[in-house]
Design an enzyme around this catalytic site. Structure first.
Site, short mmCIF file in Angstrom:
data_model
loop_
_atom_site.label_atom_id
_atom_site.label_comp_id
_atom_site.label_asym_id
_atom_site.label_seq_id
_atom_site.Cartn_x
_atom_site.Cartn_y
_atom_site.Cartn_z
N HIS A 1 10.39 -5.88 1.88
CA HIS A 1 8.79 -5.62 2.39
C HIS A 1 8.56 -7.30 2.55
CE1 HIS A 1 8.33 -1.64 0.93
NE2 HIS A 1 9.73 -1.67 0.33
N ASP B 1 2.10 -11.96 5.61
CA ASP B 1 2.00 -10.57 5.68
C ASP B 1 3.30 -10.13 5.98
OD1 ASP B 1 1.45 -8.73 3.11
OD2 ASP B 1 -0.93 -8.78 4.19
C1 GDG Z 1 4.17 -4.72 0.27
C2 GDG Z 1 4.14 -6.28 1.16
C3 GDG Z 1 4.03 -4.67 2.45
C4 GDG Z 1 -4.70 -1.85 -2.80
N1 GDG Z 1 -6.18 -1.54 -3.55
C5 GDG Z 1 -5.59 -0.98 -4.44
C6 GDG Z 1 -4.29 0.25 -3.76
N2 GDG Z 1 -3.70 -0.45 -2.57
C7 GDG Z 1 -3.22 -0.19 -1.90
C8 GDG Z 1 -4.12 -0.38 -0.34
C9 GDG Z 1 -2.19 -0.47 0.36
C10 GDG Z 1 -1.22 -0.98 -0.96
O1 GDG Z 1 -1.99 -1.07 -2.40
C11 GDG Z 1 -1.34 -2.48 -0.62
O2 GDG Z 1 0.00 -2.58 0.59
P1 GDG Z 1 -0.17 -4.13 1.05
O3 GDG Z 1 0.79 -3.69 2.38
O4 GDG Z 1 -1.68 -4.13 2.04
O5 GDG Z 1 -0.30 -5.35 0.62
P2 GDG Z 1 1.19 -5.77 -0.92
O6 GDG Z 1 0.99 -5.16 -1.74
O7 GDG Z 1 1.25 -6.67 -0.94
O8 GDG Z 1 2.96 -4.75 -0.10
C12 GDG Z 1 3.51 -5.63 2.33
C13 GDG Z 1 3.85 -3.74 1.82
O9 GDG Z 1 4.85 -4.14 0.78
C14 GDG Z 1 4.94 -2.53 2.15
O10 GDG Z 1 5.99 -2.67 2.44
O11 GDG Z 1 3.12 -4.13 3.97
O12 GDG Z 1 3.66 -7.10 3.52
O13 GDG Z 1 3.45 -7.32 0.79
O14 GDG Z 1 -1.65 1.08 0.48
O15 GDG Z 1 -3.65 1.05 -0.10
N3 GDG Z 1 -3.99 1.39 -4.71
C15 GDG Z 1 -4.62 2.08 -5.38
N4 GDG Z 1 -5.54 1.21 -6.52
C16 GDG Z 1 -6.22 -0.52 -5.83
O16 GDG Z 1 -7.24 -0.51 -5.99
N5 GDG Z 1 -4.31 3.19 -6.15
#
Ligand code: GDG
Length: 486
Positions: free
Chosen positions: A155, A364
């Site tokens: 990821h 990222d």
């Molecule tokens: C890793 C990789 C890659 C956020 N705050 C809350 C919440 N979220 C959700 C968001 C989004 C997810 O969590 C975060 O996803 P990201 O992709 O932005 O970031 P990482 O956690 O670092 O994810 C990244 C990902 O894996 C997928 O392959 O894109 O690059 O680092 O969906 O909306 N969800 C809830 N409460 C929150 O306060 N329920």
């Protein structure tokens, strides 16, 4: 028909709101589509030998959770995974702290994962392992006799060999990865990084003209599978949440001001310190906006036991305080900075309400929030996405305002450009991005990966010998009991 078995470090147990994190969001959407088993650590540590997995079944998905030894977990998770692999793979060498003891714990935990998963496996399983915590898992499963296809999806970014070589055990890591049948990356950049490692270790001839890797007798597929979002589900969540109490209270409190939103796990890779400084720069450069824009940054805490995460939290509190202290008025606060966790649907409602989405990670793998922001917008009057060109998502979302997250002046200009962009241009950019999101949504990500996994099995051995199981599989027994546990 085969069964999908997903394995990740941490699983999101049923009946609890999904933990913030892209990996959990992605795996859950995949399994809800196909059914199957999700295996991983359930969040409990113990002092003695971990017991058998606990199993819950909900809506066609079985969740098998294991415990880990407290001491080992600390070294494996807070240590090797998050103080070695995470910083290194995100190009933050300064944050990397290598120790052989942590590395041993990482190996042991992967061995434990393999041993605890083995009795749950069935003859027709396709195994899909997720992320950097579990890179050696295929090797460990193979040692235990598992012959079914095993895929791995990373990821986070994969660094170039010149960066990877910093890791004393980089060769072992690369060899472990070649024990998988399919290795998936977020972007071509990551695949190129991986290829540079393969070439370094096995020679250029190991990468065949058709892209397959030939390592000894094994043929391995290494490809790009950019993770997507469920566009309709996000849209629906956003539309439903918008008039709901929580989002309504927030929008009412804006008193007609423009809203800029950021949503990120509190992590130094997300570029929040640089983002706060860009916003300060923007307020200084374009003072007409004073009192006219509110920036809400939601940053739920993560990895709170790791020192770098404690430090970043302090820096952010300071930076937000300084900006508010300098620019706030009696009826206006420029930054609202929240370390809270919200239900996913509420977040989507917040994103829909925003005129600007600010997503500026320093590095990222993909960044799902950028994609969710686009999906959550009102197509007839969409907001503008400002996106770091160092996020994997920038490859697909090229119609966003792309910025270098380190360049606070450029980010400040982009905020101004977003706020003054014409409706025609906003619609054009948004329409182009939505099209990309629909073409490559979460369903097609799952389908493409699982198909690749199944094809790899046909390519390598037309009639795979099944692992011998004696008697009834424990998984089947548990299904019979229909045990539901919160
Ligand atoms: C890793 C990789 C890659 C956020 N705050 C809350 C919440 N979220 C959700 C968001 C989004 C997810 O969590 C975060 O996803 P990201 O992709 O932005 O970031 P990482 O956690 O670092 O994810 C990244 C990902 O894996 C997928 O392959 O894109 O690059 O680092 O969906 O909306 N969800 C809830 N409460 C929150 O306060 N329920």
């Amino acid at each position: 028909m085969s069964r999908l078995v997903c394995v990740s470090n941490r699983i999101s147990p049923p009946r609890k709101s999904a933990a913030p994190g892209g990996l959990a969001v992605g795996i859950l959407s995949a399994l809800k589509r196909t059914g199957g088993l999700w295996f991983g650590w359930g969040g409990e540590t113990v002092d003695q030998e971990p017991g058998d997995p606990e199993i819950h079944i909900r809506e066609g998905v079985s969740y098998a959770t294991i415990e880990l030894r407290a001491k080992e977990f600390e070294l494996y998770y807070n240590g090797y995974a998050n103080q070695v692999l995470w910083p290194l793979f995100h190009y933050f060498l300064k944050g990397m702290r290598y120790s052989a003891e942590q590395r041993d714990a990482y190996e042991n935990v992967n061995r434990t994962f393999a041993q605890k998963l083995l009795p749950l496996l069935e003859a027709n399983d396709d195994i899909w392992v997720h992320d950097y915590h579990l890179m050696p898992l295929a090797r460990r499963l193979r040692e235990l006799g598992v012959q079914r296809p095993i895929g791995f999806f990373l990821h986070i970014p994969f660094p170039n060999i010149e960066m990877l070589r910093v890791l004393p055990t980089y060769a072992e890591l690369l060899r472990d990865l070649t024990c998988y049948d399919v290795i998936g990356f977020q972007t071509h950049n990551d695949l190129r990084g991986f290829h540079s490692g393969i070439e370094h270790l096995f020679g250029a001839e190991a990468i065949r003209p058709d892209g397959r890797l030939k390592i000894g007798e094994r043929v391995v597929r290494a490809e790009v599978f950019p993770i997507g979002v469920d566009v309709d589900a996000v849209q629906q969540e956003a539309i439903t949440a918008l008039p709901g109490e929580v989002v309504r209270r927030m929008t009412d409190s804006l008193m007609g001001r423009s809203l800029m939103m950021g949503v990120d796990r509190l992590d130094y890779s997300k570029g929040l310190v640089e983002r706060f400084s860009a916003y300060r720069h923007f307020l200084e450069t374009y003072p007409d906006n004073l009192g006219r824009i509110t920036y809400i940054q939601i940053a739920p805490l993560s990895r709170t036991d790791v020192k770098a995460y404690v430090e970043i939290r302090q820096s952010l509190e300071q930076a937000a305080g300084q900006t508010n202290g300098r620019f706030a008025d009696t009826d206006w606060t420029p930054i609202r900075y929240l370390n809270r966790n919200f239900p996913h649907a509420t977040l989507m409602g917040f994103l829909r309400a925003a005129q600007v989405g600010l997503v500026t990670p320093l590095r990222d793998g993909m960044n799902l929030v950028a994609k969710e922001f686009v999906a959550a917008q009102d197509e007839s009057d969409p907001g503008v996405l400002i996106l770091s060109n160092l996020a994997g998502a920038a490859r697909e979302l090229s119609a966003a305002l792309l910025v270098n997250p380190y360049d606070s002046r450029a980010v400040g200009h982009a905020i101004q450009a977003a706020l003054s962009m014409s409706l025609t241009e906003r619609r054009e950019r948004h329409g182009a991005m939505l099209q990309v999101l629909r073409r490559n949504d979460i369903a097609s990500w799952t389908r493409r990966f699982v198909e690749a996994l199944q094809e790899s099995q046909r390519e390598s051995s037309p009639e795979p010998p099944a692992r011998e199981t004696s008697g009834e599989s424990p998984m089947r027994l548990v299904r019979g009991l229909q045990s539901y546990r919160a």
